[in-house]
Design a protein around this motif. Structure first.
Motif, PDB file in Angstrom:
ATOM      1  N   LEU A   1      39.026  -2.813 -14.820  1.00 10.89           N
ATOM      2  CA  LEU A   1      39.975  -2.071 -13.986  1.00 10.89           C
ATOM      3  C   LEU A   1      40.777  -1.041 -14.771  1.00 10.89           C
ATOM      4  O   LEU A   1      41.649  -0.383 -14.216  1.00 10.89           O
ATOM      5  N   SER A   2      40.480  -0.897 -16.054  1.00 13.25           N
ATOM      6  CA  SER A   2      41.332  -0.071 -16.913  1.00 13.25           C
ATOM      7  C   SER A   2      41.319   1.405 -16.539  1.00 13.25           C
ATOM      8  O   SER A   2      42.272   2.134 -16.828  1.00 13.25           O
ATOM      9  N   ALA A   3      40.238   1.873 -15.903  1.00 13.51           N
ATOM     10  CA  ALA A   3      40.137   3.299 -15.579  1.00 13.51           C
ATOM     11  C   ALA A   3      40.658   3.623 -14.179  1.00 13.51           C
ATOM     12  O   ALA A   3      40.638   4.786 -13.766  1.00 13.51           O
ATOM     13  N   LEU A   4      41.131   2.611 -13.453  1.00 10.62           N
ATOM     14  CA  LEU A   4      41.572   2.821 -12.075  1.00 10.62           C
ATOM     15  C   LEU A   4      43.053   3.151 -12.003  1.00 10.62           C
ATOM     16  O   LEU A   4      43.842   2.759 -12.867  1.00 10.62           O
ATOM     17  N   ASP A   5      43.435   3.868 -10.935  1.00 15.07           N
ATOM     18  CA  ASP A   5      44.852   4.124 -10.683  1.00 15.07           C
ATOM     19  C   ASP A   5      45.563   2.817 -10.359  1.00 15.07           C
ATOM     20  O   ASP A   5      44.936   1.843  -9.911  1.00 15.07           O
ATOM     21  N   ALA A   6      46.881   2.804 -10.544  1.00 18.06           N
ATOM     22  CA  ALA A   6      47.663   1.570 -10.417  1.00 18.06           C
ATOM     23  C   ALA A   6      47.474   0.892  -9.066  1.00 18.06           C
ATOM     24  O   ALA A   6      47.308  -0.329  -8.988  1.00 18.06           O
ATOM     25  N   HIS A   7      47.485   1.666  -7.971  1.00 23.95           N
ATOM     26  CA  HIS A   7      47.368   1.040  -6.654  1.00 23.95           C
ATOM     27  C   HIS A   7      45.975   0.442  -6.440  1.00 23.95           C
ATOM     28  O   HIS A   7      45.829  -0.569  -5.756  1.00 23.95           O
ATOM     29  N   LEU A   8      44.955   1.062  -7.067  1.00 24.07           N
ATOM     30  CA  LEU A   8      43.603   0.518  -6.960  1.00 24.07           C
ATOM     31  C   LEU A   8      43.446  -0.744  -7.791  1.00 24.07           C
ATOM     32  O   LEU A   8      42.700  -1.656  -7.421  1.00 24.07           O
ATOM     33  N   VAL A   9      44.145  -0.822  -8.927  1.00 23.79           N
ATOM     34  CA  VAL A   9      44.092  -2.022  -9.759  1.00 23.79           C
ATOM     35  C   VAL A   9      44.562  -3.238  -8.961  1.00 23.79           C
ATOM     36  O   VAL A   9      43.913  -4.292  -8.967  1.00 23.79           O
ATOM     37  N   ILE A  10      45.691  -3.098  -8.272  1.00 20.65           N
ATOM     38  CA  ILE A  10      46.230  -4.211  -7.477  1.00 20.65           C
ATOM     39  C   ILE A  10      45.239  -4.618  -6.393  1.00 20.65           C
ATOM     40  O   ILE A  10      44.984  -5.805  -6.166  1.00 20.65           O
ATOM     41  N   ARG A  11      44.656  -3.635  -5.737  1.00 18.30           N
ATOM     42  CA  ARG A  11      43.705  -3.933  -4.661  1.00 18.30           C
ATOM     43  C   ARG A  11      42.458  -4.628  -5.203  1.00 18.30           C
ATOM     44  O   ARG A  11      41.977  -5.601  -4.619  1.00 18.30           O
ATOM     45  N   MET A  12      41.950  -4.140  -6.341  1.00 19.03           N
ATOM     46  CA  MET A  12      40.742  -4.744  -6.915  1.00 19.03           C
ATOM     47  C   MET A  12      41.013  -6.138  -7.479  1.00 19.03           C
ATOM     48  O   MET A  12      40.118  -6.985  -7.498  1.00 19.03           O
ATOM     49  N   GLN A  13      42.231  -6.394  -7.924  1.00 18.96           N
ATOM     50  CA  GLN A  13      42.591  -7.751  -8.338  1.00 18.96           C
ATOM     51  C   GLN A  13      42.401  -8.716  -7.178  1.00 18.96           C
ATOM     52  O   GLN A  13      41.860  -9.816  -7.344  1.00 18.96           O
ATOM     53  N   GLY A  14      42.841  -8.295  -5.995  1.00 13.34           N
ATOM     54  CA  GLY A  14      42.665  -9.125  -4.807  1.00 13.34           C
ATOM     55  C   GLY A  14      41.206  -9.327  -4.459  1.00 13.34           C
ATOM     56  O   GLY A  14      40.782 -10.435  -4.098  1.00 13.34           O
ATOM     57  N   VAL A  15      40.421  -8.247  -4.572  1.00 16.52           N
ATOM     58  CA  VAL A  15      38.987  -8.338  -4.290  1.00 16.52           C
ATOM     59  C   VAL A  15      38.309  -9.317  -5.241  1.00 16.52           C
ATOM     60  O   VAL A  15      37.534 -10.194  -4.819  1.00 16.52           O
ATOM     61  N   LEU A  16      38.592  -9.190  -6.531  1.00 16.72           N
ATOM     62  CA  LEU A  16      37.955 -10.050  -7.534  1.00 16.72           C
ATOM     63  C   LEU A  16      38.351 -11.508  -7.354  1.00 16.72           C
ATOM     64  O   LEU A  16      37.502 -12.400  -7.424  1.00 16.72           O
ATOM     65  N   SER A  17      39.638 -11.767  -7.142  1.00 12.67           N
ATOM     66  CA  SER A  17      40.111 -13.146  -6.978  1.00 12.67           C
ATOM     67  C   SER A  17      39.478 -13.809  -5.763  1.00 12.67           C
ATOM     68  O   SER A  17      39.005 -14.950  -5.835  1.00 12.67           O
ATOM     69  N   LYS A  18      39.452 -13.093  -4.650  1.00 15.55           N
ATOM     70  CA  LYS A  18      38.873 -13.637  -3.421  1.00 15.55           C
ATOM     71  C   LYS A  18      37.381 -13.893  -3.591  1.00 15.55           C
ATOM     72  O   LYS A  18      36.868 -14.957  -3.203  1.00 15.55           O
ATOM     73  N   LEU A  19      36.700 -12.950  -4.200  1.00 10.93           N
ATOM     74  CA  LEU A  19      35.255 -13.061  -4.398  1.00 10.93           C
ATOM     75  C   LEU A  19      34.922 -14.252  -5.294  1.00 10.93           C
ATOM     76  O   LEU A  19      34.004 -15.029  -4.999  1.00 10.93           O
ATOM     77  N   GLN A  20      35.653 -14.401  -6.374  1.00 14.59           N
ATOM     78  CA  GLN A  20      35.375 -15.486  -7.304  1.00 14.59           C
ATOM     79  C   GLN A  20      35.565 -16.849  -6.651  1.00 14.59           C
ATOM     80  O   GLN A  20      34.766 -17.771  -6.856  1.00 14.59           O
ATOM     81  N   LYS A  21      36.608 -16.973  -5.848  1.00 16.91           N
ATOM     82  CA  LYS A  21      36.868 -18.254  -5.173  1.00 16.91           C
ATOM     83  C   LYS A  21      35.815 -18.536  -4.113  1.00 16.91           C
ATOM     84  O   LYS A  21      35.371 -19.676  -3.941  1.00 16.91           O
ATOM     85  N   GLU A  22      35.411 -17.509  -3.379  1.00 17.11           N
ATOM     86  CA  GLU A  22      34.401 -17.697  -2.329  1.00 17.11           C
ATOM     87  C   GLU A  22      33.044 -18.077  -2.909  1.00 17.11           C
ATOM     88  O   GLU A  22      32.347 -18.944  -2.379  1.00 17.11           O
ATOM     89  N   LEU A  23      32.663 -17.423  -4.008  1.00 18.14           N
ATOM     90  CA  LEU A  23      31.332 -17.625  -4.575  1.00 18.14           C
ATOM     91  C   LEU A  23      31.256 -18.826  -5.512  1.00 18.14           C
ATOM     92  O   LEU A  23      30.186 -19.394  -5.714  1.00 18.14           O
ATOM     93  N   GLY A  24      32.389 -19.187  -6.107  1.00 17.26           N
ATOM     94  CA  GLY A  24      32.383 -20.288  -7.068  1.00 17.26           C
ATOM     95  C   GLY A  24      31.699 -19.932  -8.365  1.00 17.26           C
ATOM     96  O   GLY A  24      31.309 -20.805  -9.142  1.00 17.26           O
ATOM     97  N   ILE A  25      31.538 -18.625  -8.634  1.00 20.97           N
ATOM     98  CA  ILE A  25      30.921 -18.159  -9.872  1.00 20.97           C
ATOM     99  C   ILE A  25      31.952 -18.194 -10.996  1.00 20.97           C
ATOM    100  O   ILE A  25      33.124 -17.897 -10.785  1.00 20.97           O
ATOM    101  N   THR A  26      31.512 -18.545 -12.194  1.00 29.45           N
ATOM    102  CA  THR A  26      32.382 -18.500 -13.360  1.00 29.45           C
ATOM    103  C   THR A  26      32.612 -17.047 -13.751  1.00 29.45           C
ATOM    104  O   THR A  26      31.655 -16.285 -13.925  1.00 29.45           O
ATOM    105  N   PHE A  27      33.875 -16.659 -13.886  1.00 29.90           N
ATOM    106  CA  PHE A  27      34.231 -15.316 -14.333  1.00 29.90           C
ATOM    107  C   PHE A  27      34.827 -15.424 -15.733  1.00 29.90           C
ATOM    108  O   PHE A  27      35.729 -16.227 -15.963  1.00 29.90           O
ATOM    109  N   VAL A  28      34.330 -14.616 -16.663  1.00 30.15           N
ATOM    110  CA  VAL A  28      34.950 -14.468 -17.982  1.00 30.15           C
ATOM    111  C   VAL A  28      35.379 -13.009 -18.078  1.00 30.15           C
ATOM    112  O   VAL A  28      34.550 -12.103 -18.080  1.00 30.15           O
ATOM    113  N   TYR A  29      36.672 -12.799 -18.156  1.00 31.98           N
ATOM    114  CA  TYR A  29      37.275 -11.487 -17.923  1.00 31.98           C
ATOM    115  C   TYR A  29      38.075 -11.061 -19.152  1.00 31.98           C
ATOM    116  O   TYR A  29      39.011 -11.754 -19.563  1.00 31.98           O
ATOM    117  N   VAL A  30      37.710  -9.947 -19.751  1.00 31.09           N
ATOM    118  CA  VAL A  30      38.422  -9.427 -20.916  1.00 31.09           C
ATOM    119  C   VAL A  30      39.406  -8.352 -20.478  1.00 31.09           C
ATOM    120  O   VAL A  30      39.054  -7.449 -19.721  1.00 31.09           O
TER     121      VAL A  30
END
Length: 375
Positions: free
Chosen positions: A163-192
């Motif tokens: 998310l480092s190249a995204l504008d601030a408002h997009l970062v917040i939105r994508m955080q929500g997308v990633l969190s929701k997706l990870q919980k729904e899929l049950g996939i292990t995320f390793v995030y740097v």
């Protein structure tokens, strides 16, 4: 508790004479969201690249599902990565980019298209399926990169500063997308990431790294409220570091002397404190109170409170600057000896505080607010 999916066993990575990762021991469970966080050069990206198979450990073992992966190539691992640069193909449209990994795996054209459309629609990109990626916004390209990694249905997804190249408002939105997706899929995320807000907002556990070592592993709250050492306290930010020497221990309190006064803290559990011992403490900026006397007024306007004893620790300071971040304001103070303190208040509280540059203030904190740091 879920089974262990990833395990680093005494992993060391050297580049000539430089040691990027030192004796790393870390386990990651199935379905866990783990964030690797630290300053530039701390070893977090090298750790991720070793897990992806893009770098080989100099010594030690990396296990995936109990299998040692040291000699397994990146193409043979089920460890897709979402890059900081996204690495999309500019000459392909969104669907074609998502299909690429399936094509490399020999999936037929009809099945590739079906699965690519499914994942693009799942990531709210249905109307952009045939759109060239160079005509998409940053947030839309980010979703295409996610769909491309997820379309192969991996057990683990690696994300390097996505998310480092995204504008601030997009970062917040994508955080929500990633969190929701990870919980729904049950996939292990390793995030740097180097961003505290990203790691703390999304991860189940955060791994703080510094100079190739793991400095602390814990939940966001554990790391924020109880940093393991001075490095973590300073990196996490908004922690005031106070150094002193113990002068007495009695009635469950440790009394210590600093360059700017004598103070007290609650005796830490399971830690022996000795007389004349040098100690470092962290006090979170939101745990301090600030009392304003900007014009010699008799009345004290105490905005921040949280003290639990009748005689809180107090220090006289001068306001030197302010930092506005949305509804929260960080005030920066300085004592007579040059020690700096930070206090966080709500923006709406500033008028009541009657803040004035270079004016004198009293900062105070509870004996329970200070956290003892390991040396």
């Amino acid at each position: 508790m879920n089974d262990t999916l990833v395990e680093f066993r005494q992993v060391v990575k050297r580049f000539d004479d430089f040691v990027a990762v030192k004796n790393l021991n870390l386990s990651i469970a199935e379905g866990e969201f783990v964030a690797l966080m630290g300053p530039s050069g701390c070893g977090k990206t090298t750790t991720l690249r070793m897990l992806a198979g893009l770098e080989k450990p100099t010594s030690g073992d990396i296990l995936l599902n109990g299998q040692v992966m040291n000699e397994v190539s990146a193409s043979e691992r089920d460890t897709p990565m979402v890059w900081q640069s996204l690495a999309l193909f500019p000459f392909l449209n969104a669907r074609q980019n998502v299909e690429f990994g399936l094509k490399m795996r020999g999936v037929d054209s009809a099945e590739r298209k079906k699965r690519a459309i499914h994942w693009l629609e799942r990531l709210d990109m249905g109307e952009f399926i045939e759109r060239p990626v160079n005509q998409l916004s940053g947030g839309q390209r980010q979703r295409v990169a996610l769909a491309r990694s997820l379309v192969i249905e991996p057990k683990i997804l690696l994300l390097d500063e996505p998310l480092s190249a995204l504008d601030a408002h997009l970062v917040i939105r994508m955080q929500g997308v990633l969190s929701k997706l990870q919980k729904e899929l049950g996939i292990t995320f390793v995030y740097v990431t180097h961003s505290q807000s990203e790691a703390f907002a999304m991860a189940d556990r955060v791994v703080i790294m510094g100079n190739g070592d793991v400095a602390q592993v814990g939940s966001s709250r554990e790391i924020y409220r109880a940093p393991a050492n001075k490095f973590v306290a300073q990196f996490v930010g908004r922690n005031n570091i106070v150094s002193g020497k113990v002068i007495s221990v009695d009635n469950g309190l440790v009394h210590f002397k600093t360059a700017f006064g004598t103070f007290s803290m609650r005796s830490p559990k399971n830690t022996a404190i000795e007389l004349d011992q040098s100690i470092d403490l962290s006090i979170a900026a939101d745990r301090l109170s600030v009392e304003a006397r900007p014009h010699g007024a008799e009345e004290i306007s105490q905005i921040k409170s949280g003290t639990t004893n009748s005689e809180p620790n107090q220090v006289h300071c001068t306001l030197i600057s302010e930092e506005f971040v949305g509804a929260v304001v960080t005030l920066f103070f300085e004592t007579n000896d040059g020690t700096e303190f930070m206090v966080q208040v709500q923006e709406r509280e500033l008028d009541e505080l009657n803040i004035s540059q270079d004016a004198n203030y009293i900062l105070s904190w509870s004996v329970d607010a200070a956290h003892l740091l390991d040396n």
